[in-house]
Design an enzyme around this catalytic site. Structure first.
Site: not given
Length: 211
Positions: A10-13, A69, A170
């Site tokens: 996940n690029a955002h994480k 998680d 979000d």
């Protein structure tokens, strides 16, 4: 620098975590270590799912690893969607694609809360549908030992999607003490207060104590 795998693509994480952890480690994604497996998440808790992913990487690649998680727990829905946050819409019979998943997940959540006819007031002219919290659990396998780090941020679910930054739920989550959603606050502010940020900061504190 040591290499540490974050069991995600996940690029955002990855962006959030690399910013918070700084330059102590080279943080590699699953893709960067050549792992394209769909790692199962069959646990009944955030802790179990996070550990399952970290153990998979350690067993198959021999690298120290951490995994998270995370999920949204909405009070009016008995803590749903919880561990099913990413696949909430599919659980309710909606067809989704990777591009539409977040939007449809939010649509389903709003619809279910609207059916409860909430009356909790407003935030910046948006109606509050329920109190809620985001929760993250990180499981770390490091030098033969397993450690857990948890982060929680409380807030409210509103009936309108607001903001273009962030991901997941979000745009409909307003953290306590603010009048804007995570998607409006921007990454710098969010990375200072989010559930994931709080868990990763505990992870970073752990590593600072190992020095």
């Amino acid at each position: 620098m040591e290499t540490l795998v974050f069991a995600s693509n996940n690029a955002h994480k990855l962006e959030e975590i690399r910013k918070i952890l700084g330059n102590r480690f080279v943080i590699k994604s699953l893709k960067e270590i050549g792992c394209d497996a769909d790692i199962p998440e069959t646990g009944k808790t955030f802790e179990a799912n996070a550990l399952q992913k970290a153990e998979y990487v350690k067993e198959h690649y021999g690298l120290d690893c951490f995994a998270d998680d995370s999920g949204l727990e909405v009070d009016a829905l008995g803590s749903e969607p919880g561990i099913y946050s990413a696949r909430y819409a599919k659980m309710h019979g909606r067809k989704v694609t990777p591009e539409t998943r977040d939007d449809i997940n939010m649509d389903v959540l709003i619809e279910r809360l609207e059916n409860l006819k909430p009356n909790l007031g407003t935030i910046a002219e948006a109606r509050i549908l329920s109190t809620a919290q985001f929760r993250t659990c990180i499981a770390l396998i490091y030098k033969g030992e397993t450690h857990y780090f948890n982060g929680i941020v409380k807030g409210n679910i509103i009936d309108q999607k607001r903001g273009s930054e962030g991901f997941g739920y979000d745009p409909i989550f307003v953290p306590e003490g603010y009048n804007e959603t995570f998607a409006q606050l921007g990454s710098e502010t969010k990375n200072g207060i989010s559930h994931r940020a709080r868990a990763v900061m505990k992870l970073a504190e752990f590593f600072s104590q190992q020095s």
